[in-house]
Design a protein around this motif. Structure first.
Motif, PDB file in Angstrom:
ATOM      1  N   ILE A   1       0.830  -1.205   0.000  1.00  0.00           N
ATOM      2  CA  ILE A   1       0.000   0.000   0.000  1.00  0.00           C
ATOM      3  C   ILE A   1       0.865   1.255   0.000  1.00  0.00           C
ATOM      4  CG2 ILE A   1      -1.745   1.308   1.266  1.00  0.00           C
ATOM      5  CD1 ILE A   1      -2.900  -1.364   2.185  1.00  0.00           C
ATOM      6  N   ASP A   2       1.947   1.264   0.766  1.00  0.00           N
ATOM      7  CA  ASP A   2       2.848   2.422   0.735  1.00  0.00           C
ATOM      8  C   ASP A   2       3.408   2.644  -0.667  1.00  0.00           C
ATOM      9  OD1 ASP A   2       2.445   2.942   3.407  1.00  0.00           O
ATOM     10  OD2 ASP A   2       4.315   1.999   4.083  1.00  0.00           O
ATOM     11  N   ALA A   3       3.795   1.554  -1.332  1.00  0.00           N
ATOM     12  CA  ALA A   3       4.326   1.673  -2.693  1.00  0.00           C
ATOM     13  C   ALA A   3       3.279   2.223  -3.640  1.00  0.00           C
ATOM     14  CB  ALA A   3       4.817   0.313  -3.182  1.00  0.00           C
ATOM     15  N   THR A   4       2.027   1.778  -3.487  1.00  0.00           N
ATOM     16  CA  THR A   4       0.953   2.241  -4.362  1.00  0.00           C
ATOM     17  C   THR A   4       0.618   3.698  -4.101  1.00  0.00           C
ATOM     18  OG1 THR A   4       0.060  -0.017  -4.333  1.00  0.00           O
ATOM     19  CG2 THR A   4      -1.363   1.709  -5.207  1.00  0.00           C
ATOM     20  N   MET A   5       0.546   4.080  -2.854  1.00  0.00           N
ATOM     21  CA  MET A   5       0.275   5.473  -2.514  1.00  0.00           C
ATOM     22  C   MET A   5       1.372   6.400  -3.044  1.00  0.00           C
ATOM     23  SD  MET A   5      -2.557   5.902  -0.789  1.00  0.00           S
ATOM     24  CE  MET A   5      -3.756   5.022   0.225  1.00  0.00           C
ATOM     25  N   THR A   6       2.608   5.969  -2.929  1.00  0.00           N
ATOM     26  CA  THR A   6       3.734   6.784  -3.401  1.00  0.00           C
ATOM     27  C   THR A   6       3.727   6.900  -4.913  1.00  0.00           C
ATOM     28  OG1 THR A   6       5.063   6.113  -1.482  1.00  0.00           O
ATOM     29  CG2 THR A   6       6.246   6.963  -3.397  1.00  0.00           C
ATOM     30  N   ALA A   7       3.448   5.793  -5.600  1.00  0.00           N
ATOM     31  CA  ALA A   7       3.481   5.794  -7.062  1.00  0.00           C
ATOM     32  C   ALA A   7       2.299   6.531  -7.673  1.00  0.00           C
ATOM     33  CB  ALA A   7       3.507   4.355  -7.577  1.00  0.00           C
ATOM     34  N   PHE A   8       1.173   6.569  -6.951  1.00  0.00           N
ATOM     35  CA  PHE A   8      -0.054   7.176  -7.484  1.00  0.00           C
ATOM     36  C   PHE A   8      -0.560   8.273  -6.535  1.00  0.00           C
ATOM     37  CE2 PHE A   8       0.015   3.076  -9.626  1.00  0.00           C
ATOM     38  CZ  PHE A   8      -0.403   3.391 -10.912  1.00  0.00           C
ATOM     39  N   PRO A   9       0.171   9.375  -6.421  1.00  0.00           N
ATOM     40  CA  PRO A   9      -0.252  10.431  -5.491  1.00  0.00           C
ATOM     41  C   PRO A   9      -1.538  11.134  -5.908  1.00  0.00           C
ATOM     42  CG  PRO A   9       1.591  11.171  -6.823  1.00  0.00           C
ATOM     43  CD  PRO A   9       1.436   9.710  -7.097  1.00  0.00           C
ATOM     44  N   ASN A  10      -1.968  10.961  -7.148  1.00  0.00           N
ATOM     45  CA  ASN A  10      -3.157  11.656  -7.651  1.00  0.00           C
ATOM     46  C   ASN A  10      -4.411  10.789  -7.654  1.00  0.00           C
ATOM     47  OD1 ASN A  10      -1.523  13.936  -8.333  1.00  0.00           O
ATOM     48  ND2 ASN A  10      -0.842  12.826 -10.143  1.00  0.00           N
ATOM     49  N   GLN A  11      -4.301   9.552  -7.167  1.00  0.00           N
ATOM     50  CA  GLN A  11      -5.415   8.617  -7.236  1.00  0.00           C
ATOM     51  C   GLN A  11      -5.842   8.155  -5.839  1.00  0.00           C
ATOM     52  OE1 GLN A  11      -2.808   8.408  -9.506  1.00  0.00           O
ATOM     53  NE2 GLN A  11      -4.089   9.026 -11.244  1.00  0.00           N
ATOM     54  N   PHE A  12      -7.079   7.659  -5.761  1.00  0.00           N
ATOM     55  CA  PHE A  12      -7.484   6.879  -4.607  1.00  0.00           C
ATOM     56  C   PHE A  12      -6.919   5.463  -4.754  1.00  0.00           C
ATOM     57  CE2 PHE A  12     -10.863  10.087  -4.733  1.00  0.00           C
ATOM     58  CZ  PHE A  12     -10.880  10.494  -3.408  1.00  0.00           C
ATOM     59  N   VAL A  13      -6.724   4.802  -3.620  1.00  0.00           N
ATOM     60  CA  VAL A  13      -6.275   3.405  -3.609  1.00  0.00           C
ATOM     61  C   VAL A  13      -7.345   2.588  -2.912  1.00  0.00           C
ATOM     62  CG1 VAL A  13      -4.531   1.791  -2.752  1.00  0.00           C
ATOM     63  CG2 VAL A  13      -3.837   4.044  -3.624  1.00  0.00           C
ATOM     64  N   THR A  14      -7.737   1.471  -3.526  1.00  0.00           N
ATOM     65  CA  THR A  14      -8.747   0.613  -2.920  1.00  0.00           C
ATOM     66  C   THR A  14      -8.171  -0.760  -2.610  1.00  0.00           C
ATOM     67  OG1 THR A  14     -11.017  -0.210  -3.121  1.00  0.00           O
ATOM     68  CG2 THR A  14      -9.700  -0.233  -5.124  1.00  0.00           C
ATOM     69  N   LEU A  15      -8.590  -1.310  -1.486  1.00  0.00           N
ATOM     70  CA  LEU A  15      -8.105  -2.601  -1.010  1.00  0.00           C
ATOM     71  C   LEU A  15      -9.291  -3.489  -0.687  1.00  0.00           C
ATOM     72  CD1 LEU A  15      -5.743  -4.416   0.230  1.00  0.00           C
ATOM     73  CD2 LEU A  15      -6.361  -3.340   2.417  1.00  0.00           C
ATOM     74  N   ALA A  16      -9.386  -4.640  -1.361  1.00  0.00           N
ATOM     75  CA  ALA A  16     -10.412  -5.625  -1.003  1.00  0.00           C
ATOM     76  C   ALA A  16     -10.047  -6.229   0.347  1.00  0.00           C
ATOM     77  CB  ALA A  16     -10.495  -6.713  -2.069  1.00  0.00           C
ATOM     78  N   VAL A  17     -10.997  -6.239   1.283  1.00  0.00           N
ATOM     79  CA  VAL A  17     -10.728  -6.725   2.639  1.00  0.00           C
ATOM     80  C   VAL A  17     -11.607  -7.918   2.962  1.00  0.00           C
ATOM     81  CG1 VAL A  17      -9.963  -4.483   3.500  1.00  0.00           C
ATOM     82  CG2 VAL A  17     -12.400  -5.087   3.622  1.00  0.00           C
ATOM     83  N   SER A  18     -11.096  -8.752   3.851  1.00  0.00           N
ATOM     84  CA  SER A  18     -11.864  -9.874   4.370  1.00  0.00           C
ATOM     85  C   SER A  18     -11.120 -10.412   5.582  1.00  0.00           C
ATOM     86  CB  SER A  18     -12.061 -10.964   3.303  1.00  0.00           C
ATOM     87  OG  SER A  18     -13.050 -11.881   3.708  1.00  0.00           O
ATOM     88  N   SER A  19     -11.505 -11.588   6.043  1.00  0.00           N
ATOM     89  CA  SER A  19     -10.849 -12.186   7.206  1.00  0.00           C
ATOM     90  C   SER A  19     -10.091 -13.433   6.774  1.00  0.00           C
ATOM     91  CB  SER A  19     -11.870 -12.546   8.275  1.00  0.00           C
ATOM     92  OG  SER A  19     -12.706 -13.588   7.814  1.00  0.00           O
ATOM     93  N   ASN A  20      -9.201 -13.892   7.641  1.00  0.00           N
ATOM     94  CA  ASN A  20      -8.412 -15.095   7.366  1.00  0.00           C
ATOM     95  C   ASN A  20      -8.884 -16.286   8.191  1.00  0.00           C
ATOM     96  OD1 ASN A  20      -6.838 -13.562   5.659  1.00  0.00           O
ATOM     97  ND2 ASN A  20      -5.281 -13.153   7.210  1.00  0.00           N
TER      98      ASN A  20
END
Length: 286
Positions: free
Chosen positions: A138-157
């Motif tokens: 997520i840090d890499a994605t946020m850094t690479a795409f400062p102009n976009q929202f980032v979405t993460l599919a979440v669930s449980s393990n």
């Protein structure tokens, strides 16, 4: 997209994004990086002596690097950086998908039946190792795409995997989202990819959907399956239902959790324009 290591061919994506721009649409950018989708990264991990998890996906024997494998994370973050350098200035690209707990797609998927729990533990799995992988991606994605929202599919393990510690079943997702939102305020969307007529009623008490209540309002959804031309009626638990009603009920469920956007199958968009228009109005007015 990466025919040889470090050399990227974005021609398909360029053509597709341009097509969306011409239609005055926005793009959610999702790049498959697990199962058989990222062979180069898997080969690099294998050559570096990395550990692999073996499981059955859609009836096929499959192996992937463990989620915290340093070589795989290095190759994936390099790909993310290259994507960002190419697309972050493009206003058509609005949302970018991040994934780190995804065994067979970009959805959250950590196999956790009994035999798989044993294998994970033998490979050295801990909840915090998976949390660390989440921070890296997520840090890499946020850094690479400062102009976009980032979405993460979440669930449980599952409690069998993440509760010997004892961590709750949604410990990894909750920890990663809370940590990353503190670092990147207002940019991380939590998403559930099983929207249907029968998801738990809001607020989802004692279900995985409590995570959506906790993470609102920056939450989103993806339809479990298409409503039109599905003889199995998957979005309605196998019970026959009019496709327009199935999509309407599903969208109403999304609205109950204050979801800001919903991914809908193209066949439904094409065949149910009135429902799509109503959904658009409802979602954008929240």
């Amino acid at each position: 997209m990466e025919p040889t290591e470090g050399v990227f061919d974005f021609s398909y994506l360029d053509t597709t994004v341009a097509s969306c721009a011409a239609a005055k649409k926005k793009v959610l950018l999702r790049i498959g990086t697990q199962s058989e989708q990222a062979r180069l990264g898997h080969d690099c991990s294998k050559n570096a002596g990395g550990l692999f998890f073996h499981f059955v996906s859609d009836g096929k024997n499959t192996s992937i690097p463990v989620f915290w494998d340093p070589t795989f994370l290095e190759k994936k973050t390099a790909m993310i950086a290259a994507l960002g350098a190419h697309f972050t200035a493009n206003p058509t690209v609005a949302i970018v998908v991040a994934s780190f707990a995804n065994a067979s797609s970009e959805d959250w998927n950590v196999p956790h039946t009994t035999q798989y729990v044993t294998q994970w533990l033998n490979l050295g799995y801990t909840s915090d190792k998976l949390v660390g992988a989440g921070h890296t991606i997520i840090d890499a994605t946020m850094t690479a795409f400062p102009n976009q929202f980032v979405t993460l599919a979440v669930s449980s393990n599952g409690t069998k995997l993440d509760q010997p510690n004892p961590d709750p079943a949604d410990y990894v997702a909750t920890t990663v989202v809370n940590d990353e939102r503190a670092l990147w305020p207002g940019r991380l969307i939590a998403q559930k990819n099983d929207l249907s007529t029968f998801i738990p009623a809001y607020p989802g008490t004692n279900t995985i959907y409590e995570i959506m209540t906790e993470f609102a309002p920056n939450v989103a959804g993806q339809m479990l399956f298409q409503c039109v031309n599905d003889p199995t009626y998957k979005v309605n638990r196998g019970i026959p239902i009019d496709p327009a009603l199935a999509l309407t009920l599903s969208i109403n469920n999304a609205l109950s959790y204050s979801e800001k956007y919903v991914e809908i199958y193209q066949v439904d968009v094409v065949n149910l324009p009135d429902i799509i228009e109503a959904a658009h109005i409802a979602l954008t007015s929240q």
